[in-house]
Write a protein that holds these residues in place. Structure first.
Motif, mmCIF file in Angstrom:
data_model
loop_
_atom_site.group_PDB
_atom_site.id
_atom_site.type_symbol
_atom_site.label_atom_id
_atom_site.label_comp_id
_atom_site.label_asym_id
_atom_site.label_seq_id
_atom_site.Cartn_x
_atom_site.Cartn_y
_atom_site.Cartn_z
ATOM 1 N N PRO A 76 -42.580 79.472 41.573
ATOM 2 C CA PRO A 76 -43.823 79.984 42.157
ATOM 3 C C PRO A 76 -44.418 79.093 43.242
ATOM 4 C CG PRO A 76 -43.840 80.359 39.806
ATOM 5 C CD PRO A 76 -42.598 79.557 40.101
ATOM 6 N N TYR A 79 -44.368 79.938 47.101
ATOM 7 C CA TYR A 79 -45.315 80.802 47.812
ATOM 8 C C TYR A 79 -45.959 80.044 48.972
ATOM 9 C CZ TYR A 79 -50.090 79.141 46.887
ATOM 10 O OH TYR A 79 -51.271 78.444 46.915
ATOM 11 N N ILE A 230 -38.399 83.876 39.743
ATOM 12 C CA ILE A 230 -39.691 84.544 39.573
ATOM 13 C C ILE A 230 -39.514 85.725 38.636
ATOM 14 C CG2 ILE A 230 -41.597 85.743 40.716
ATOM 15 C CD1 ILE A 230 -41.366 82.858 41.554
ATOM 16 N N MET A 237 -44.188 82.464 36.160
ATOM 17 C CA MET A 237 -45.064 83.423 36.838
ATOM 18 C C MET A 237 -44.365 84.762 36.968
ATOM 19 S SD MET A 237 -46.946 83.124 40.601
ATOM 20 C CE MET A 237 -48.317 82.091 40.121
ATOM 21 N N THR A 239 -43.597 88.545 38.673
ATOM 22 C CA THR A 239 -43.392 88.972 40.060
ATOM 23 C C THR A 239 -44.687 89.496 40.669
ATOM 24 O OG1 THR A 239 -42.648 91.124 39.222
ATOM 25 C CG2 THR A 239 -40.948 89.510 39.763
ATOM 26 N N TYR A 242 -46.944 86.508 41.540
ATOM 27 C CA TYR A 242 -46.385 85.784 42.681
ATOM 28 C C TYR A 242 -46.637 86.545 43.983
ATOM 29 C CZ TYR A 242 -42.895 83.416 45.601
ATOM 30 O OH TYR A 242 -42.257 82.730 46.599
ATOM 31 N N THR A 245 -50.338 86.607 44.904
ATOM 32 C CA THR A 245 -50.777 85.278 45.336
ATOM 33 C C THR A 245 -50.417 85.052 46.797
ATOM 34 O OG1 THR A 245 -50.613 84.297 43.131
ATOM 35 C CG2 THR A 245 -50.463 82.792 44.993
#
Length: 489
Positions: A76, A79, A230, A237, A239, A242, A245
């Motif tokens: 994660p 990101y 993911i 975390m 999907t 993620y 976010t």
């Protein structure tokens, strides 16, 4: 000399140099000019703009929070790379347009931009308050980072509260005296320092712990299946979490007042060039993620007080490195935090003064407005310092919480630029509702529905209300609606 003493001397030396550069940058400028303090008279060049915008990414969140998330959350953390590379792209289109509107109507804030378009003082006042609250939350991430570094690199000799006070005190002084230009040139120095340190220290740590980057990933995938995926079994975390976010970070990026307002600080051509080279900053985040990944299975989570401390902990406790490396890492982390803190402090003071103060007391002179902005730098710093010392959230949790509020500006901004039908009542209702929903799911609810980021939940409510209410509130004349659409098109 003990290693912590060498580190302390180098970090304090860095602070002195940063203060000198910041004060020097604003020395020969007109101290009584509101335009100089707010936008540096709109003539910042590509080199300075790249570092000024880059400072928004290279912050305490990246230098400490990114390794912390890589260590505690795994995949994660990627990101950060995604949104850094893509979030700037809309600025290529909307930046020159916002800048042209600002120059024509002498605007230098998000609040002023929306107030003129929607003919609403209420919108400006709400923007001023929300920007203040979100900026203080964002500032707290930077102060926590500064405090962590001083505390850990000096082996506890400088307490958390003093580390934050020392480093942020420097920021307040040069921002209050030199305005945007001081922040910009300080960011150039700090940015160069961070780029060099991130790759040097990142690869050094990986090589000492795992001999090479491929070995690090090989060990990680063997011992922790799913940690670098993911939504898979073993992932930290989902999907949905993620994806949303990334969305809240990408959409909210340019809504930050300290980024939005840079459209007023330079020319359209420079904005477009900055967008083209800006994603290179994502490359400088990679070694910081490597640091976090390299610590998995080497450090147990209960050995450190917070995942955000993993980089300084590795340097001071696990690895055998000389004291000057301590100081170098400390200076780099301070530079990361300060390069963002100066821009946020500056913009928060502008937004609150222009959005709230000038609409409560409308007859303020430029001289008085400038004085209030300078005082606001100290007041905002004090509020953020209080949250830093007494708050308990981690760096990225604080950052994502702030993004959830600031992303609520997006419907009003894009509506102002591209639609004649969006109305002030719709923007006000959507903004308030979206912000409330965001904070409810952040602070009150146990978890958001479907694991959707709270900021995106708020934005969904916000957009729905803006569209619905605009359809039923078309009576009031909005003379600037058509002009906003045509400028820069």
């Amino acid at each position: 000399m003990a290693q912590w003493q060498i580190a302390m001397i180098m970090m304090i030396g860095y602070l002195i140099v940063a203060l000198f550069i910041g004060v020097l940058a604003g020395r020969n400028q007109d101290k009584s000019s509101l335009e100089e303090f707010t936008t540096a008279k709109g003539n910042l060049g590509l080199f300075v703009m790249w570092f000024l915008m880059g400072g928004a990414v290279f912050s305490a969140f990246s230098f400490l929070g990114a390794p912390g998330w890589a260590f505690s959350r795994g995949a994660p953390a990627l990101y950060i790379i995604t949104y850094t590379a893509f979030a700037i792209l809309p600025w290529y289109i909307i930046g020159p347009k916002i800048g042209a509107i600002g120059r024509k109507h002498n605007i230098y804030t998000v609040a002023g931009f929306l107030q003129l378009r929607y003919s609403s003082r209420v919108i400006a006042m709400i923007i001023g308050i929300v920007a203040l609250l979100a900026s203080i939350q964002y500032l707290a991430t930077q102060m926590k980072g500064m405090a962590y570094i001083f505390n850990i690199m000096t082996e506890g000799r400088i307490p958390f509260w003093l580390g934050a006070l020392l480093s942020y005190g420097i920021v307040v002084v040069y921002v209050a005296t030199g305005g945007l230009r001081a922040a910009a040139w300080s960011d150039v120095f700090q940015g160069i320092l961070m780029i060099v340190i991130s790759w040097t220290v990142g690869l050094t740590i990986v090589n000492q712990l795992h001999d090479s980057v491929p070995n690090m990933f090989r060990n990680l995938t063997q011992d922790n299946p799913g940690f670098l995926q993911i939504g898979a079994e073993g992932s930290t975390m989902s999907t949905m979490a993620y994806t949303t976010t990334i969305l809240v970070s990408t959409i909210g990026f340019l809504m930050w007042p300290h980024l939005f307002s840079k459209s007023y600080a330079t020319k359209a051509r420079t904005i477009k060039k900055t967008v083209l080279v800006y994603p290179m900053f994502a490359l400088f985040l990679i070694p910081l993620l490597f640091v976090g990944f390299s610590a998995v299975n080497v450090i147990q989570s209960d050995q450190i007080g917070s995942p955000d401390e993993i980089l300084p902990y590795l340097i001071t406790t696990v690895l055998t490195l000389p004291g000057w490396v301590y100081g170098l890492v400390g200076a780099g982390a301070l530079a990361a935090a300060m390069s963002t803190a100066d821009a946020i402090t500056h913009s928060a003071s502008l937004e609150f003064t222009d959005g709230l103060i000038r609409n409560v007391k409308r007859d303020l002179s430029s001289k008085t407005t400038l004085l209030i902005m300078r005082i606001g730098v100290f007041v905002i710093g004090g509020l953020a310092y209080f949250i830093t010392v007494f708050g308990g959230q981690g760096l990225i949790a604080l950052l994502l919480g702030a993004y959830g509020s600031i992303v609520q500006f997006a419907p009003g901004v894009y509506g102002a630029l591209y639609s004649k039908k969006i109305t002030a009542p719709a923007v006000i209702t959507g903004l308030i509702s979206g912000t409330v929903v965001n904070y409810y799911f952040q602070l009150v609810a146990d978890s958001p529905p479907l694991d959707i980021n709270p900021g995106i939940l708020g934005l969904i409510v916000n957009v729905g209300l803006v569209v619905l209410i605009s359809a039923f509130s078309q009576g009031k004349e909005m003379p600037m609606a058509e002009e906003y659409r045509k400028i820069g098109s």
